[in-house]
Each structure stands twice: as structure tokens, then as C-alpha cells.
Design a protein around this motif. Structure first.
Motif, PDB file in Angstrom:
ATOM      1  N   CYS A  16      -4.509   6.350 -11.610  1.00  0.00           N
ATOM      2  CA  CYS A  16      -4.126   6.875 -10.310  1.00  0.00           C
ATOM      3  C   CYS A  16      -3.130   8.018 -10.482  1.00  0.00           C
ATOM      4  O   CYS A  16      -2.134   7.880 -11.189  1.00  0.00           O
ATOM      5  CB  CYS A  16      -3.516   5.759  -9.468  1.00  0.00           C
ATOM      6  N   CYS A  19       0.378   6.678  -8.705  1.00  0.00           N
ATOM      7  CA  CYS A  19       1.195   5.580  -9.233  1.00  0.00           C
ATOM      8  C   CYS A  19       0.943   5.294 -10.710  1.00  0.00           C
ATOM      9  O   CYS A  19       1.709   4.553 -11.326  1.00  0.00           O
ATOM     10  CB  CYS A  19       0.964   4.311  -8.411  1.00  0.00           C
ATOM     11  N   CYS A  30      -5.788   5.182  -6.813  1.00  0.00           N
ATOM     12  CA  CYS A  30      -6.231   3.789  -6.782  1.00  0.00           C
ATOM     13  C   CYS A  30      -6.454   3.362  -5.331  1.00  0.00           C
ATOM     14  O   CYS A  30      -6.093   4.073  -4.387  1.00  0.00           O
ATOM     15  CB  CYS A  30      -5.179   2.901  -7.460  1.00  0.00           C
ATOM     16  N   CYS A  33      -3.115   3.161  -3.275  1.00  0.00           N
ATOM     17  CA  CYS A  33      -2.560   4.460  -2.870  1.00  0.00           C
ATOM     18  C   CYS A  33      -3.485   5.157  -1.876  1.00  0.00           C
ATOM     19  O   CYS A  33      -3.021   5.854  -0.973  1.00  0.00           O
ATOM     20  CB  CYS A  33      -2.317   5.339  -4.092  1.00  0.00           C
TER      21      CYS A  33
HETATM   22 ZN   LIG Z   1      -2.066   4.339  -7.082  1.00  0.00          ZN
END
Ligand SMILES: [Zn+2]
Length: 181
Positions: A16, A19, A30, A33
Motif C-alpha cells: 500500500c 500505509c 490496501c 486505506c
Molecule cells: Zn494501506
């Protein structure tokens, strides 16, 4: 740079951009997120002198802020396509007409990065919308915004002007995710 990134993307597991956790192959963010970004509200309002209005697809916080940082400081170019998709999805129809005019990054930073984040987003948005890109702005002054307090950024914005213009530069327009806090 794009070719190198494409090669690197093919070799590395998908992480991601916001993150750093694992995500679906080929995904930029992801699921968690992505959900958070989907709930981020666009911002709009009057612009500074010289602009009719400002609009941002999200406040400069949370996942949106992490994505901007990933694009600018970690050269994760697929983030530009994600931002462009969000702009196309959420922007008022009246703003998706005419031409796309990216506000240029300071030349030295573009050279050191090997790309201009605003130009990458503009290119991705042009691909999605068919709008023309016009590179008609120039940036002057070497002052960096990164690391400055909000009041300093607002009080000493980058100097942006039309190319070839000889009159005093106009204040920097409000573009990209809006600053908050
Ligand atoms: Zn993420």
C-alpha cells in the motif's frame, strides 16, 4: 523513470502506497486505506485573488496526505493515476472542461526527483478525460514549502506566473489536496 518504476513494480510485492501494508497485486492502496480515502470529502470554496474558486478532492490529511507524500518523496508514480481517478470521479463537471494546467514544481526539485508530481497527475487526468494539457505557468523563487509552518506557507506562497509575463507574479493558486491543521 516510468519504465524503471514499471520494472520495479513487477519485481516487488504490492504494498500500500499509504500505509505500507500488503495489498492486492497491482493495487495502489490496501482495502483499509481505500475505504478511508473513499470517505474523505472533497473541499471547495473561493480562491485567492486571481482565481474564481478552489477545489480539492480531499483534505491534506490521513490517507490523502500519505499518498501525496508517497508520490512526491518516494516517487510512487502509480499514485498519480489514483489521484487523477479521484479527481475525475469527484470534481464538478464544470471543472472538467477547458484545459488542465499543472502548477509546476520548482525546477531543481523536478530535476532531483526526475519527474514533476503535478505534471504526472495532469497527464493521468488528461488520459482519463481527453482534456488538453497546457504548460503555461512558470514558477520562480527557491523557497521550499516542506517543513514550513502553515502560517509561513500561506504567508510566503510559491510565486507562480504565466510564462512570458513581465508583471509581478500572482500568488500561488490553491491546487491539490487542501492543507488543514
Ligand atoms: Zn494501506
Amino acid at each position: 523513470m516510468k519504465a524503471l518504476h514499471t520494472v520495479a513494480t513487477g519485481l516487488l510485492p504490492s504494498l500500500c502506497a499509504a500505509c505500507g501494508r500488503s495489498c492486492r497485486p497491482g493495487a495502489v492502496v490496501c482495502t483499509r486505506c481505500g475505504r478511508r480515502l473513499a470517505t474523505a470529502e472533497p473541499l471547495g470554496g473561493g480562491g485567492p485573488p486571481g482565481l474564481d474558486r478552489c477545489w480539492s478532492s480531499a483534505a491534506h490529511e490521513g490517507v490523502a496526505r500519505d499518498l501525496v507524500a508517497a508520490l512526491k518523496f518516494r516517487s510512487l508514480l502509480p499514485v498519480a493515476a489514483l489521484i487523477a481517478a479521484r479527481i475525475e470521479w469527484l470534481a464538478p463537471a464544470s471543472m472538467l472542461s477547458g484545459a488542465i494546467v499543472p502548477v509546476p514544481t520548482a525546477r531543481l526539485r523536478s530535476l532531483s526527483r526526475g519527474f514533476d508530481p503535478a505534471a504526472e497527475i495532469a497527464a493521468a487526468l488528461a488520459d482519463r478525460t481527453g482534456l488538453e494539457i497546457r504548460l503555461c505557468l512558470a514558477r520562480s523563487g527557491a523557497g521550499r514549502q516542506v517543513g514550513r509552518r502553515r502560517a509561513e506557507r500561506i504567508g510566503h506562497p510559491p510565486q507562480i506566473q504565466a510564462r512570458g509575463r513581465r508583471s509581478p507574479p500572482a500568488p500561488a493558486p490553491c491546487v491539490g489536496p487542501a492543507r488543514s491543521g
